[in-house]
Scaffold this active site. Structure first.
Site, mmCIF file in Angstrom:
data_model
loop_
_atom_site.group_PDB
_atom_site.id
_atom_site.type_symbol
_atom_site.label_atom_id
_atom_site.label_comp_id
_atom_site.label_asym_id
_atom_site.label_seq_id
_atom_site.Cartn_x
_atom_site.Cartn_y
_atom_site.Cartn_z
ATOM 1 N N ASP A 72 -28.521 -40.681 -32.123
ATOM 2 C CA ASP A 72 -29.676 -40.169 -31.402
ATOM 3 C C ASP A 72 -30.778 -41.225 -31.458
ATOM 4 O O ASP A 72 -30.863 -41.994 -32.422
ATOM 5 C CB ASP A 72 -30.143 -38.850 -32.053
ATOM 6 C CG ASP A 72 -31.002 -38.031 -31.131
ATOM 7 O OD1 ASP A 72 -31.453 -38.564 -30.108
ATOM 8 O OD2 ASP A 72 -31.238 -36.840 -31.433
ATOM 9 N N GLU B 170 -38.970 -31.154 -29.306
ATOM 10 C CA GLU B 170 -38.808 -31.777 -30.619
ATOM 11 C C GLU B 170 -39.945 -31.416 -31.578
ATOM 12 O O GLU B 170 -40.473 -30.318 -31.518
ATOM 13 C CB GLU B 170 -38.631 -33.286 -30.469
ATOM 14 C CG GLU B 170 -37.407 -33.591 -29.598
ATOM 15 C CD GLU B 170 -36.909 -35.002 -29.714
ATOM 16 O OE1 GLU B 170 -36.680 -35.465 -30.827
ATOM 17 O OE2 GLU B 170 -36.705 -35.642 -28.664
HETATM 18 C C1 BGC Z 1 -33.168 -36.091 -28.884
HETATM 19 C C2 BGC Z 1 -31.838 -35.884 -28.199
HETATM 20 C C3 BGC Z 1 -31.871 -36.486 -26.829
HETATM 21 C C4 BGC Z 1 -32.263 -37.938 -26.924
HETATM 22 C C5 BGC Z 1 -32.357 -38.631 -25.592
HETATM 23 C C6 BGC Z 1 -33.588 -37.521 -28.840
HETATM 24 O O1 BGC Z 1 -34.863 -37.694 -29.358
HETATM 25 O O2 BGC Z 1 -33.085 -35.673 -30.215
HETATM 26 O O3 BGC Z 1 -31.538 -34.523 -28.154
HETATM 27 O O4 BGC Z 1 -30.637 -36.342 -26.219
HETATM 28 O O5 BGC Z 1 -33.500 -38.061 -27.553
HETATM 29 O O6 BGC Z 1 -33.468 -38.244 -24.888
HETATM 30 C C1 BGC Z 2 -37.220 -38.517 -26.913
HETATM 31 C C2 BGC Z 2 -37.066 -39.202 -25.645
HETATM 32 C C3 BGC Z 2 -38.447 -39.491 -25.168
HETATM 33 C C4 BGC Z 2 -39.167 -40.363 -26.162
HETATM 34 C C5 BGC Z 2 -40.598 -40.593 -25.787
HETATM 35 C C6 BGC Z 2 -37.864 -39.460 -27.872
HETATM 36 O O1 BGC Z 2 -37.933 -38.935 -29.123
HETATM 37 O O2 BGC Z 2 -36.002 -38.085 -27.345
HETATM 38 O O3 BGC Z 2 -36.300 -38.487 -24.738
HETATM 39 O O4 BGC Z 2 -38.459 -40.105 -23.940
HETATM 40 O O5 BGC Z 2 -39.122 -39.834 -27.446
HETATM 41 O O6 BGC Z 2 -41.001 -41.842 -26.149
#
Ligand code: BGC
Ligand code: BGC
Length: 786
Positions: A280, A479
């Site tokens: 991830d 998140e």
């Molecule tokens: C998240 C994932 C997601 C990925 C891509 C991560 O921060 O935990 O669930 O698929 O970002 O956006």
């Molecule tokens: C998320 C991404 C998002 C990024 C923002 C990550 O934690 O998973 O999908 O675009 O943070 O900078």
């Protein structure tokens, strides 16, 4: 997943021709933010992704044809053999977690928490199939879904991404969703069939962390790990899921991205998972001994592809150097490459041609197609959970209906996080062409029955209504921004309770409709309203709510409630204090007529604070202190608890000021000299993750008198970072934001902050502070000088 012998031989032949740099490239995934087609050509990258805040050409709001065009551009670069490369087609991953939810105009299904309440695996398979179709339209091949988490603590801000806290329910959905997205387990040539590959996430026990902390530690026994969090992975593997995403979280203190015994021992060896494992978003950087730029440990533990959004170049270089030096086992590299190529072969990628030439590609009429929206609307109907109905539902279609509250005509609010943008914030209805808000759904249903609808957020009206719908609930988050300390609705979101009270006092029947990612303590609304419906996060088809709530002209239901809770509803903000409604609870029109309502006990829920809020409502959060200090730091500091107070020998006077709530702000009147307002945490705060994700430090302040100069400092254990800030006097509170990245760039040790907020001033100043927290929603982003 079994690769047929002919394809196996083709892959082996291909691998025999691949150079080491080409092999390493297949193991690295870059985000669209930070990669170009030229990079893909040069580094032979195996995959790109689009994170929640990225889009083609840096535009999150790019239109569907631009996504397809970008897919073609990256594909063309990947298959370019002019420099002698073997030219392996790239795959593009996207968070299509409730429909192809990054794309404007796509059908947005209810988030998984709502789908769980529907208890309907067959519906899930149809949703998966439609999602695959809409992804194929814009040219991507891979979705980071389904989330098969089994949340055990709904204070977790990602709980809504999970179907249920009951592993059996989750397990009963997984196969259906994987089949919907990919087709049957033995099906190949997915692209030709309008399918994509899925990713079950986040392996393992992302929903089992202590106190529901995002990316936290699941300190649980192995039996719990297996029987609760592991259960959905059985059907996922049986149904041939092509990829699995390793969790950010840890089990018993060990980060999953580095857990060899679970990734390789359990998932690959024991469960016979034949696809590939992806990390991830820079999660490899959290593995013990690793950084974002270097982590051979992840590959050694069983990871096959690094999601290295902005760090791909460093990861690539590091893996390559180690491979060349012979310190990274070549067997492991080859196994990982083979797994990636097996999945690409299963997709039929090698013979598929450019993305825009594939079946369904460019069929923009299918994005949000009426037949897709109809299924989403059915899902909304089936997800609704009726908690109370003292005879006021269904609403008579011919009458006068008032729609009040928050989020009534706001598709973003009803869609939650992971919608167009990462946090689902900053979106007007114009970003949702073809969608139906709750309000328009009600209006259509009532007007079709000859009645009328009036919309007024505060519950005022021109003609007294026969009934009022009052919408309330959570605002979008994703998140860690959604983590909470308790299961209370944020106090600034309880305004509609007043509206309910007011309408009840006027003798108007009230129907409460709650938009939420999770069960929350809402006893005041349950007591006030005559009917209470949980709509979860329904997505683009808000009309499904009115389908069930509004009856026909004679007041007979058109659809009944069939949904029921897929997680327990709390009695108080603290789940340990008991359950109000158990799993599977849900009333319907067929339920026996209720007796008189027995009022529920109401408790003070105003103490509840978002764990990312450090100061609000005039108080510092638990384990935080509000300080006034001079230039000598701790030597001349005063901790501010009650007001009025004084500090720095009378140079600073601290008083209360109303902001949002009575005395919700603290006003600091400085007569002269250096002074600082600071927040200190008892134990150092690690904001590394937030910093990587472009989160802002937000402070809401009203400037009565501007200082000669001011600076914002983040004090860390191994370094501080400062930024000059210019504050201008004004007659209202302004929410200023400073990028954590900016302060890290200026020296702040964001991994261990002791004082993550120090606002220092020179000369006379008069400033009121209303709130300090993390977030994305600044009104004014303070510039970061180079
Ligand atoms: C998240 C994932 C997601 C990925 C891509 C991560 O921060 O935990 O669930 O698929 O970002 O956006
Ligand atoms: C998320 C991404 C998002 C990024 C923002 C990550 O934690 O998973 O999908 O675009 O943070 O900078």
């Amino acid at each position: 997943m079994v690769t047929p012998p002919t394809e196996k031989a083709q892959i082996a032949a291909l691998m025999a021709r691949m150079t080491l740099p080409e092999k390493i490239g297949q193991l690295v995934q870059a985000d669209l933010c930070c990669v170009t087609p030229a990079d893909v050509r040069q580094y032979h990258l195996g995959s790109i992704l689009v994170g929640g805040n990225s889009g083609p050409g840096g535009n999150d709001f790019a239109l569907a044809p631009q996504w397809l065009k970008a897919a073609d551009d990256f594909w063309a670069a990947s298959v370019d053999t002019s420099q002698g490369a073997v030219g392996i087609p790239i795959i593009w991953g996207i968070d299509a977690v409730h429909g192809n939810s990054n794309i404007i105009g796509a059908t947005l299904f209810p988030h998984n928490v709502g789908l769980g309440a529907a208890h309907d695996p067959a519906l899930i398979e149809r949703i998966g199939a439609i999602t695959a179709t809409e992804i194929r339209v814009t040219g991507q091949e891979w979705t980071f879904a389904p989330t098969v988490t089994v949340p055990q603590d709904y204070r977790w801000g990602r709980a809504y991404e999970g179907y249920s806290s009951d592993p059996r329910l989750v397990a009963s959905y997984v196969g259906a969703m994987v089949r919907g997205l990919q087709g049957p387990p033995d099906q190949r040539d997915l692209l030709a069939r309008g399918k994509v590959i899925a990713s079950t996430k986040h392996f393992l026990a992302d929903g089992g962390t202590k106190d529901g902390v995002d990316q936290g530690d699941a300190d649980i026994a192995e039996t719990e790990l297996r029987d609760i969090h592991g259960l959905p992975y059985g059907p996922a593997v049986e149904n041939g899921v092509a990829t699995v995403m390793a969790s950010f979280s840890s089990w018993q203190g060990v980060k999953m991205a580095g857990n060899r015994s679970l990734l390789t021992g359990v998932l690959k060896d024991r469960m016979d998972f034949g696809g590939f494992l992806v990390t991830d978003w820079n999660s490899h950087g959290q593995v013990a001994g690793c950084t974002n730029d270097s982590c051979p440990q992840a590959l050694e533990a069983g990871v096959d592809m690094y999601m290295a959004p902005d760090t791909w170049k460093a990861i690539y270089a590091d893996l390559l150097a180690r491979a060349r030096a012979g310190t990274l086992p070549i067997d492991r590299i080859d196994d990982a490459v083979r797994r990636v190529l097996d999945v690409k072969s299963r997709l039929g990628l090698f013979g598929a041609g450019k993305p825009s030439s594939r079946p369904l590609s460019g069929r923009f009429d299918l994005l949000g197609a009426p037949e897709h929206r109809a299924v989403a609307r059915e899902a909304v109907r089936k997800s609704l959970v009726l908690l109370k109905n003292q005879g006021v539902l269904p609403i008579k279609a011919g009458g006068r209906l008032l729609i009040a509250g928050e989020g009534t005509d706001d598709v973003a609010r009803q869609s939650g996080g992971w919608t167009i943008t990462w946090q689902g914030t900053g979106l007007g209805n114009d970003k949702f062409p073809g969608a139906t808000s709750l309000y328009s759904g009600f209006r259509q249903a009532v007007e079709a029955g000859g009645g009328s609808v009036e919309l007024n957020a505060d519950g005022n009206y021109t003609r007294k209504p026969d009934a009022a719908v009052v919408v309330f609930g959570e605002k979008p988050y994703a998140e860690f921004q959604g983590d909470r300390a308790t299961l209370a609705l944020d106090s600034d979101l309880t305004g509609p309770y007043q509206t309910m009270r007011k309408l009840k006092a006027q003798g108007i029947p009230v129907i409460a409709v709650m938009l939420t990612g999770r069960p929350l303590y809402t006893n005041p609304a349950l007591n006030l309203a005559d009917a209470f419906v949980v709509a979860w996060l329904p997505g683009s088809e808000g009309g499904g709510v009115a389908d069930v709530l509004v009856g026909d002209g004679k007041g007979r239901p058109r659809f009944d409630f069939t949904g029921s809770l897929a997680a327990r509803w709390p009695l108080t903000p603290n789940m340990r204090e008991g359950v109000l409604y158990d799993m599977n609870f849900g009333l319907s029109y067929a339920s026996p007529a209720p007796g008189p309502w027995k009022p529920l006990r109401e408790v003070d829920a105003s103490q509840a604070m978002d764990s990312r809020t450090w100061f609000t409502a005039g108080r510092a959060a638990a384990s935080w202190s509000l300080l006034v200090e001079g230039i000598n730091g701790t030597a001349d500091e005063t901790r501010i608890t009650t007001v009025p107070a004084e500090a720095l020998g009378g140079r600073v006077k601290i008083t209360a000021l109303d902001y949002r709530v009575q005395e919700g702000a603290r006003r600091f009147t400085v007569t002269g000299g250096p002074a600082a307002i600071a927040l200190r945490n008892f134990s150092p705060v690690n904001l590394d993750r937030e910093t990587n994700a472009d989160v802002l430090l937000l402070f809401t302040a009203r400037v009565f008198g501007a200082p000669e100069s001011a600076a914002l400092t983040l004090v860390g254990a191994k370094g501080s970072g400062s930024l000059p800030v210019s504050l201008t006097p004004g007659d209202r509170f302004v929410r200023y934001g400073v990028a954590l990245k900016c302060l890290r760039g200026r020296g702040a040790d964001v991994t261990a902050l002791t004082k993550p907020f120090v606002l220092s001033t020179q000369g006379a100043a008069d400033i009121a502070l209303g709130e300090v927290r993390l977030g994305m929603d600044a009104e004014v982003v303070l510039p970061c000088p180079a």
